[in-house]
Design an enzyme around this catalytic site. Structure first.
Site, PDB file in Angstrom:
ATOM      1  CG  ASN A  18      24.997  -1.528  -1.849  1.00 26.31           C
ATOM      2  OD1 ASN A  18      26.483  -1.334  -1.871  1.00 26.31           O
ATOM      3  ND2 ASN A  18      25.156  -2.506  -0.112  1.00 26.31           N
ATOM      4  N   GLY A  20      28.084  -1.460  -4.826  1.00 28.71           N
ATOM      5  CA  GLY A  20      28.446  -2.472  -4.939  1.00 28.71           C
ATOM      6  C   GLY A  20      26.964  -3.490  -5.254  1.00 28.71           C
ATOM      7  CG  ASP A  77      15.860  -5.720   1.789  1.00 27.51           C
ATOM      8  OD1 ASP A  77      16.409  -4.774   1.828  1.00 27.51           O
ATOM      9  OD2 ASP A  77      15.443  -6.555   2.318  1.00 27.51           O
ATOM     10  CB  SER A  78      20.134  -8.834  -0.038  1.00 31.53           C
ATOM     11  OG  SER A  78      21.205  -7.535  -0.333  1.00 31.53           O
ATOM     12  CG  PHE A 163      28.874  -5.095  -1.755  1.00 35.93           C
ATOM     13  CD1 PHE A 163      29.414  -6.106  -2.814  1.00 35.93           C
ATOM     14  CD2 PHE A 163      27.881  -4.869  -1.050  1.00 35.93           C
ATOM     15  CE1 PHE A 163      27.982  -6.274  -3.019  1.00 35.93           C
ATOM     16  CE2 PHE A 163      26.711  -5.744  -1.247  1.00 35.93           C
ATOM     17  CZ  PHE A 163      26.609  -6.309  -2.618  1.00 35.93           C
ATOM     18  CG  ASP A 166      30.988 -10.294  -0.708  1.00 40.02           C
ATOM     19  OD1 ASP A 166      30.247 -10.289  -1.135  1.00 40.02           O
ATOM     20  OD2 ASP A 166      31.491  -9.496  -1.920  1.00 40.02           O
ATOM     21  CE  LYS A 186      28.668 -11.364  -3.954  1.00 40.52           C
ATOM     22  NZ  LYS A 186      28.724 -10.092  -3.268  1.00 40.52           N
ATOM     23  NE  ARG A 192      22.480  -8.486  -5.270  1.00 39.91           N
ATOM     24  CZ  ARG A 192      23.585  -8.770  -3.981  1.00 39.91           C
ATOM     25  NH1 ARG A 192      24.824  -8.878  -4.004  1.00 39.91           N
ATOM     26  NH2 ARG A 192      23.232  -7.842  -2.716  1.00 39.91           N
TER      27      ARG A 192
HETATM   28  P1  ITT Z   1      19.680  -0.503  -1.705  1.00 34.26           P
HETATM   29  O1  ITT Z   1      18.894  -1.523   0.304  1.00 34.26           O
HETATM   30  O2  ITT Z   1      19.831   0.622  -1.396  1.00 34.26           O
HETATM   31  O3  ITT Z   1      20.046  -1.497  -1.990  1.00 34.26           O
HETATM   32  P2  ITT Z   1      21.918  -1.437   1.116  1.00 34.26           P
HETATM   33  O4  ITT Z   1      23.121  -1.670   1.273  1.00 34.26           O
HETATM   34  O5  ITT Z   1      21.053  -0.549   2.037  1.00 34.26           O
HETATM   35  O6  ITT Z   1      21.443  -0.798  -0.134  1.00 34.26           O
HETATM   36  P3  ITT Z   1      19.995  -3.563   1.840  1.00 34.26           P
HETATM   37  O7  ITT Z   1      18.857  -3.149   2.866  1.00 34.26           O
HETATM   38  O8  ITT Z   1      19.244  -4.656   0.529  1.00 34.26           O
HETATM   39  O9  ITT Z   1      21.403  -2.678   0.807  1.00 34.26           O
HETATM   40  O10 ITT Z   1      21.008  -4.313   2.944  1.00 34.26           O
HETATM   41  C1  ITT Z   1      22.132  -5.162   2.503  1.00 34.26           C
HETATM   42  C2  ITT Z   1      23.075  -6.103   3.569  1.00 34.26           C
HETATM   43  O11 ITT Z   1      23.567  -6.565   2.903  1.00 34.26           O
HETATM   44  C3  ITT Z   1      24.049  -4.710   2.264  1.00 34.26           C
HETATM   45  O12 ITT Z   1      24.345  -3.528   2.791  1.00 34.26           O
HETATM   46  C4  ITT Z   1      24.893  -5.606   2.574  1.00 34.26           C
HETATM   47  O13 ITT Z   1      25.983  -5.309   3.354  1.00 34.26           O
HETATM   48  C5  ITT Z   1      24.957  -7.147   2.687  1.00 34.26           C
HETATM   49  N1  ITT Z   1      25.235  -7.732   1.354  1.00 34.26           N
HETATM   50  C6  ITT Z   1      24.116  -7.588   1.010  1.00 34.26           C
HETATM   51  N2  ITT Z   1      24.469  -9.111  -0.382  1.00 34.26           N
HETATM   52  C7  ITT Z   1      26.112  -8.609  -0.353  1.00 34.26           C
HETATM   53  C8  ITT Z   1      26.772  -9.467  -0.906  1.00 34.26           C
HETATM   54  O14 ITT Z   1      26.632  -9.521  -2.255  1.00 34.26           O
HETATM   55  N3  ITT Z   1      27.566  -9.472  -0.544  1.00 34.26           N
HETATM   56  C9  ITT Z   1      28.206  -8.536   0.665  1.00 34.26           C
HETATM   57  N4  ITT Z   1      27.520  -8.368   1.658  1.00 34.26           N
HETATM   58  C10 ITT Z   1      25.845  -8.475   1.127  1.00 34.26           C
END
Ligand code: ITT
Length: 206
Positions: A18, A20, A77-78, A163, A166, A186, A192
């Site tokens: 990702n 962002g 993971d978030s 991203f 947000d 941020k 994070r």
């Molecule tokens: P990776 O697994 O490759 O790291 P991903 O986008 O699939 O990328 P996740 O499975 O952890 O990551 O999904 C987390 C989603 O939650 C992510 O795609 C964002 O849409 C959202 N997210 C996480 N942190 C965020 C933030 O700081 N601001 C906005 N959205 C966030």
């Protein structure tokens, strides 16, 4: 456990696809003098995120990267957990955007579900952003840190920084969305950044 630390000059594989997130993790790691590479640069594939918790999915990503590269790997993971809709999208935050990674559509779905749940007033729209960091070592050992920020979901989305979700999230104690905060603002307070501060305390001794 016998804690291993990371030292300036050590290489760390950042296990995210990702962009962002990568920008944010890069900025958080930069002051510590580690050499950073990514799963993308190493040509490693995205493993299927089949877990049902942030910890499980962070583990899948970090362990896959550490075992394939032979180097320590850090995964995040978030997601955003919205109270009035049962904690959704939570670990499925990325899935709600679909293969096209359409976060405008994902935010619209959050809004539609909040409206369907009768959650119009800000106090009914509480949510929290969660980040779980997993550091995996090439032998499969894992360590975890979690950061959370409470807030509420606004509509319409505001701001074009950051991203994902947000533009819809106003952190507690603020009036602007994450999408309206500067990157530096941020980094000063995000879920994070909080998880990273704990990771840095344990693994990146000054
Ligand atoms: P990776 O697994 O490759 O790291 P991903 O986008 O699939 O990328 P996740 O499975 O952890 O990551 O999904 C987390 C989603 O939650 C992510 O795609 C964002 O849409 C959202 N997210 C996480 N942190 C965020 C933030 O700081 N601001 C906005 N959205 C966030």
């Amino acid at each position: 456990m016998a804690a291993r630390a990371l030292r300036p000059g050590d290489r760390l594989v950042v296990a995210t696809h990702n962009p962002g997130k990568l920008r944010e993790i890069d900025a958080l790691v930069a002051p510590h003098g580690l050499t950073v590479t990514t799963v993308g640069a190493l040509g490693l594939p995205e493993p299927p995120e089949t877990g049902t918790t942030f910890e499980e999915n962070a583990t899948i990503k970090a362990v896959a990267a550490a075992t394939a590269s032979g180097e320590p790997a850090l995964a995040d993971d978030s997601g955003v957990c919205v109270d009035a809709i049962g904690g959704d999208p939570g670990v499925y935050s990325a899935d709600w955007a679909g293969p096209a990674k359409d976060f405008a559509a994902a935010m619209s779905r959050v809004q539609e579900e909040l409206v369907a749940a009768g959650a119009i007033a800000p106090e009914k729209r509480t949510a929290r952003f969660v980040s779980v960091l997993c550091l995996a070592w090439p032998d499969g050992t894992t360590e975890y840190w979690r950061g959370e920020v409470a807030g509420h979901m606004v509509w319409p989305p505001r701001g074009s920084n950051g991203f994902g979700y947000d533009p819809m999230f106003v952190p507690e104690g603020h009036e602007r969305t994450y999408g309206e905060l500067t990157a530096a603002e941020k980094h000063g307070m995000s879920h994070r950044a909080r998880a990273f501060a704990l990771f840095a305390r344990d693994k990146l001794p000054a």
